[in-house]
Design a protein around this motif. Structure first.
Motif, PDB file in Angstrom:
ATOM      1  N   GLU A 179     -23.319  -9.009  12.813  1.00 56.27           N
ATOM      2  CA  GLU A 179     -22.292  -7.801  12.765  1.00 56.27           C
ATOM      3  C   GLU A 179     -23.138  -6.663  13.461  1.00 56.27           C
ATOM      4  OE1 GLU A 179     -21.205  -6.333   8.921  1.00 56.27           O
ATOM      5  OE2 GLU A 179     -19.959  -8.147   8.394  1.00 56.27           O
ATOM      6  N   LEU A 184     -14.065  -5.956  13.444  1.00 62.02           N
ATOM      7  CA  LEU A 184     -14.359  -5.877  11.915  1.00 62.02           C
ATOM      8  C   LEU A 184     -13.747  -4.482  11.442  1.00 62.02           C
ATOM      9  CD1 LEU A 184     -17.539  -7.703  11.313  1.00 62.02           C
ATOM     10  CD2 LEU A 184     -15.182  -8.590  11.133  1.00 62.02           C
ATOM     11  N   GLU A 185     -14.280  -3.539  12.095  1.00 68.90           N
ATOM     12  CA  GLU A 185     -14.166  -2.114  11.689  1.00 68.90           C
ATOM     13  C   GLU A 185     -14.075  -1.027  13.045  1.00 68.90           C
ATOM     14  OE1 GLU A 185     -17.100  -0.681   8.999  1.00 68.90           O
ATOM     15  OE2 GLU A 185     -17.010  -2.815   7.812  1.00 68.90           O
ATOM     16  N   LYS A 240     -17.498  -1.907  15.196  1.00 65.79           N
ATOM     17  CA  LYS A 240     -18.098  -2.986  14.720  1.00 65.79           C
ATOM     18  C   LYS A 240     -17.558  -4.371  14.714  1.00 65.79           C
ATOM     19  CE  LYS A 240     -20.198  -2.886  10.243  1.00 65.79           C
ATOM     20  NZ  LYS A 240     -20.005  -3.069   8.834  1.00 65.79           N
ATOM     21  N   GLN A 266      -7.648   0.363  15.606  1.00 65.30           N
ATOM     22  CA  GLN A 266      -7.388  -0.241  14.526  1.00 65.30           C
ATOM     23  C   GLN A 266      -6.530  -1.194  14.486  1.00 65.30           C
ATOM     24  OE1 GLN A 266      -6.762   3.999  13.052  1.00 65.30           O
ATOM     25  NE2 GLN A 266      -8.657   3.312  11.658  1.00 65.30           N
ATOM     26  N   ASP A 300     -14.304   3.386  13.534  1.00 68.48           N
ATOM     27  CA  ASP A 300     -14.388   4.775  12.714  1.00 68.48           C
ATOM     28  C   ASP A 300     -14.309   5.773  13.911  1.00 68.48           C
ATOM     29  OD1 ASP A 300     -16.811   5.419  13.789  1.00 68.48           O
ATOM     30  OD2 ASP A 300     -17.845   4.762  11.882  1.00 68.48           O
ATOM     31  N   ILE A 333      -7.631  -4.627  14.526  1.00 71.79           N
ATOM     32  CA  ILE A 333      -8.819  -5.143  13.882  1.00 71.79           C
ATOM     33  C   ILE A 333      -8.233  -6.697  13.278  1.00 71.79           C
ATOM     34  CG2 ILE A 333      -9.610  -4.995  11.403  1.00 71.79           C
ATOM     35  CD1 ILE A 333      -9.646  -2.028  11.682  1.00 71.79           C
TER      36      ILE A 333
END
Length: 157
Positions: free
Chosen positions: A139, A115-116, A123, A93, A118, A96
């Motif tokens: 992506e 990009l992301e 991603k 995180q 979780d 990013i």
């Protein structure tokens, strides 16, 4: 050794400067009769030398007071270097927007912009280059279970 490592990790967590700091890794190595205790900490805003020194002093005092490690030991507290693989969701995180190079369980390497993140996957925006065609971006999701290693790529642009 595993119990000692866990006990030291708990000490470190107790002495972190604030909630933005977290433990990345605690390593114990035996070399020439001395125990080397390597503590890697990170922060959402970056780690300062002062934070490392504070953790080092506090952990050292407790290690000696509780006689957790033998008399001859070396304690090192630092932040993970740029070449240190990402290991936790929190580290992902923090990065990013940066370029990552993933080594997948299959042995393939993939690079792209993070990009992301979780709890199960990341991603990346990956450039696809087909022969004779203009490069496109796509992506792509990568489950943590398929990622062997992730390294942040340094950009000098």
């Amino acid at each position: 050794m595993t119990e000692l490592r866990q006990a030291i990790e708990e000490l470190v967590e107790k002495h972190l400067p604030d909630d933005s700091h977290f433990v990345v890794e605690v390593k114990l190595e035996e070399k020439l009769g001395k125990t080397r205790v390597l503590i890697l900490i990170d922060s959402d805003e970056g780690v300062t030398i002062q934070a490392c020194a504070k953790v080092s002093r506090a952990v050292s005092e407790e290690l000696e007071a509780k006689e957790m490690v033998g008399e001859a030991y070396v304690l090192e507290v630092s932040s993970p270097g740029l070449d240190f693989p990402l290991g936790s969701k929190r580290q992902y995180q923090k990065n990013i927007g940066r370029e990552l190079k993933l080594t997948l369980a299959s042995g393939a390497d993939v690079s792209g912009k993070l990009l992301e993140v979780d709890s199960e996957k990341v991603k990346l925006l990956v450039k696809k280059k087909e022969k004779g065609k203009k490069a496109t971006e796509e992506e792509v999701l990568f489950p943590f279970a398929e990622i062997k290693k992730s390294i942040v790529q340094v950009s000098f642009k």
